[in-house]
Design a protein around this motif. Structure first.
Motif, short mmCIF file in Angstrom:
data_model
loop_
_atom_site.label_atom_id
_atom_site.label_comp_id
_atom_site.label_asym_id
_atom_site.label_seq_id
_atom_site.Cartn_x
_atom_site.Cartn_y
_atom_site.Cartn_z
N GLN A 28 0.78 -1.25 0.47
CA GLN A 28 0.15 0.19 0.19
C GLN A 28 1.05 0.95 0.32
O GLN A 28 1.92 1.07 0.19
CB GLN A 28 -0.80 0.40 1.53
CG GLN A 28 -2.13 -0.79 1.75
CD GLN A 28 -3.06 -0.85 0.38
OE1 GLN A 28 -3.52 0.10 -0.37
NE2 GLN A 28 -2.96 -2.09 -0.04
N ARG A 29 0.49 2.27 -0.52
CA ARG A 29 0.97 3.01 -0.49
C ARG A 29 1.57 3.94 0.65
O ARG A 29 3.29 4.47 0.86
CB ARG A 29 0.81 4.63 -1.02
CG ARG A 29 0.37 4.81 -2.63
CD ARG A 29 -0.11 5.77 -3.53
NE ARG A 29 0.08 5.89 -4.82
CZ ARG A 29 1.04 6.25 -5.35
NH1 ARG A 29 1.76 7.12 -4.63
NH2 ARG A 29 1.97 6.85 -7.08
N GLU A 30 0.73 4.15 1.96
CA GLU A 30 1.20 4.85 3.09
C GLU A 30 2.63 3.89 3.53
O GLU A 30 3.10 4.17 4.59
CB GLU A 30 0.36 4.55 4.00
CG GLU A 30 -0.96 3.28 4.49
CD GLU A 30 -1.53 2.60 3.14
OE1 GLU A 30 -2.72 2.30 3.50
OE2 GLU A 30 -1.74 3.83 2.17
N TRP A 31 2.63 2.23 3.54
CA TRP A 31 3.36 1.85 3.64
C TRP A 31 5.50 2.16 3.42
O TRP A 31 6.03 2.00 4.36
CB TRP A 31 3.54 0.25 3.15
CG TRP A 31 2.37 -0.96 3.50
CD1 TRP A 31 1.66 -0.22 4.26
CD2 TRP A 31 2.48 -1.72 3.69
NE1 TRP A 31 0.75 -1.47 4.62
CE2 TRP A 31 1.04 -2.63 3.63
CE3 TRP A 31 3.26 -2.71 2.79
CZ2 TRP A 31 0.09 -3.32 3.81
CZ3 TRP A 31 2.29 -4.71 2.44
CH2 TRP A 31 1.18 -4.69 3.11
N LEU A 33 5.89 4.74 4.42
CA LEU A 33 6.36 5.95 5.34
C LEU A 33 7.34 4.45 6.28
O LEU A 33 7.51 5.55 7.36
CB LEU A 33 5.54 6.68 6.07
CG LEU A 33 3.92 7.40 5.94
CD1 LEU A 33 2.96 7.48 5.65
CD2 LEU A 33 4.88 8.46 4.44
N THR A 34 6.97 3.69 6.13
CA THR A 34 7.83 3.08 7.60
C THR A 34 8.41 1.81 7.30
O THR A 34 8.39 1.38 8.35
CB THR A 34 6.37 2.69 8.26
OG1 THR A 34 5.65 1.93 7.97
CG2 THR A 34 5.96 4.11 9.11
N ALA A 83 5.36 13.65 1.80
CA ALA A 83 4.15 12.28 2.23
C ALA A 83 2.98 12.24 2.06
O ALA A 83 2.03 11.77 1.94
CB ALA A 83 4.11 12.40 3.84
N TYR A 86 1.93 12.37 -1.59
CA TYR A 86 1.67 10.72 -2.37
C TYR A 86 1.62 9.74 -1.48
O TYR A 86 1.27 8.23 -2.45
CB TYR A 86 3.49 10.71 -3.49
CG TYR A 86 3.42 11.84 -4.18
CD1 TYR A 86 3.09 12.00 -5.52
CD2 TYR A 86 4.83 12.47 -3.68
CE1 TYR A 86 3.24 12.84 -5.84
CE2 TYR A 86 4.90 13.60 -4.82
CZ TYR A 86 4.44 13.27 -5.74
OH TYR A 86 5.13 14.88 -6.64
N PHE A 87 1.90 9.61 -0.44
CA PHE A 87 1.88 8.03 0.22
C PHE A 87 0.79 9.00 1.61
O PHE A 87 -0.07 7.58 2.47
CB PHE A 87 3.58 8.37 0.96
CG PHE A 87 4.14 8.42 -0.02
CD1 PHE A 87 3.87 7.04 -0.97
CD2 PHE A 87 5.16 8.83 0.03
CE1 PHE A 87 4.78 7.24 -2.38
CE2 PHE A 87 5.95 8.93 -1.04
CZ PHE A 87 6.21 8.16 -2.10
N ASP A 88 0.43 10.12 2.04
CA ASP A 88 -0.42 10.07 3.17
C ASP A 88 -1.96 10.85 3.26
O ASP A 88 -1.74 12.11 3.46
CB ASP A 88 0.78 10.07 4.89
CG ASP A 88 -0.83 9.67 5.96
OD1 ASP A 88 -1.61 9.59 5.94
OD2 ASP A 88 0.35 11.17 6.81
N GLY A 89 -2.42 10.48 3.05
CA GLY A 89 -3.31 11.51 2.59
C GLY A 89 -3.88 11.87 1.43
O GLY A 89 -5.24 11.80 0.75
#
Length: 227
Positions: A28-31, A33-34, A83, A86-89
């Motif tokens: 997933q895109r939000e991954w 971040l971590t 973030a 592209y990745f969080d929101g």
């Protein structure tokens, strides 16, 4: 290619083309971040994974490594910008500008700077994770299908590319090393052959391919002194 055009290519890769890599690997895109390096091995070892999928996983980890190394200060809020974009929101530009405390015009300038800083880190990140081929966005976006085709290229092309990158004396020295490893030949005899044949890339390529892929490589006795 100027910085503005390069930034547009990077934006297109992160906003659209990255989906081919992320979703084909079940991520997933939000991954982004971590994701951490120590989780890569376990991820690659889950079940039967094709070589092109493994490469896509490594590409996603390269994106994460490049992103996580971005500047994250008030003056250079690059990590926060990418973030939110592209990745969080996946927020629109005006909302991101409001969150980082800049006017819309300044936000666009900062976003371009963030994209360029990301790209500087993305190239070595791919090399670190051994992505093949490395994705260079200054000549346009490399999509998942292009990566798959490159992965299917015969290995001999990689050897040819490597040999083409060598200087004259690097080629001679490689030739000498391969000849001595292949047979009982003195350094001077190997050097004579190397100087006479170093322009014959086909022969050198064959020697190198044989040395790398032979199931029974010649064992060199390093305890024996040589002239």
């Amino acid at each position: 290619m100027n910085k503005h055009e390069l930034a547009k290519n990077i934006n297109r890769f992160l906003e659209y083309d990255l989906d081919d890599y992320i979703y084909s690997t079940g991520m997933q895109r939000e991954w982004i971040l971590t994701l951490k390096e120590d989780s890569l091995a376990s991820y690659l070892n889950k079940g039967s994974i094709s070589s092109d999928t493994r490469n896509m996983i490594r590409t996603v980890y390269s994106v994460a490594k490049a992103f996580q190394g971005l500047s994250d200060t008030k003056k250079h809020p690059f990590k926060k910008i990418l973030a939110l974009k592209y990745f969080d929101g996946l927020l629109p530009s005006q909302q991101i500008a409001d969150k980082i405390g800049y006017c819309l015009h300044t936000y666009y300038l900062k976003k371009n700077d963030a994209l360029l800083e990301f790209y500087k880190a993305f190239i070595p990140a791919q090399q670190y994770y051994k992505v093949f081929p490395v994705i260079y966005l200054d000549n346009g976006v490399v999509d998942a299908e292009s990566t798959k085709k490159a992965l299917d290229t015969p290995k001999i092309d990689n050897l040819a590319s490597f040999l083409s990158s060598l200087t004259y004396w690097q080629t001679v020295n490689l030739y000498i090393t391969l000849l001595q490893a292949r047979s009982d030949i003195s350094f001077m005899d190997a050097k004579k052959q190397a100087l006479a044949n170093c322009s014959n890339r086909d022969k050198l390529e064959h020697l190198l391919d044989e040395s790398l892929n032979s199931p029974n490589p010649k064992q060199i006795n390093y305890s024996t002194s040589s002239n």
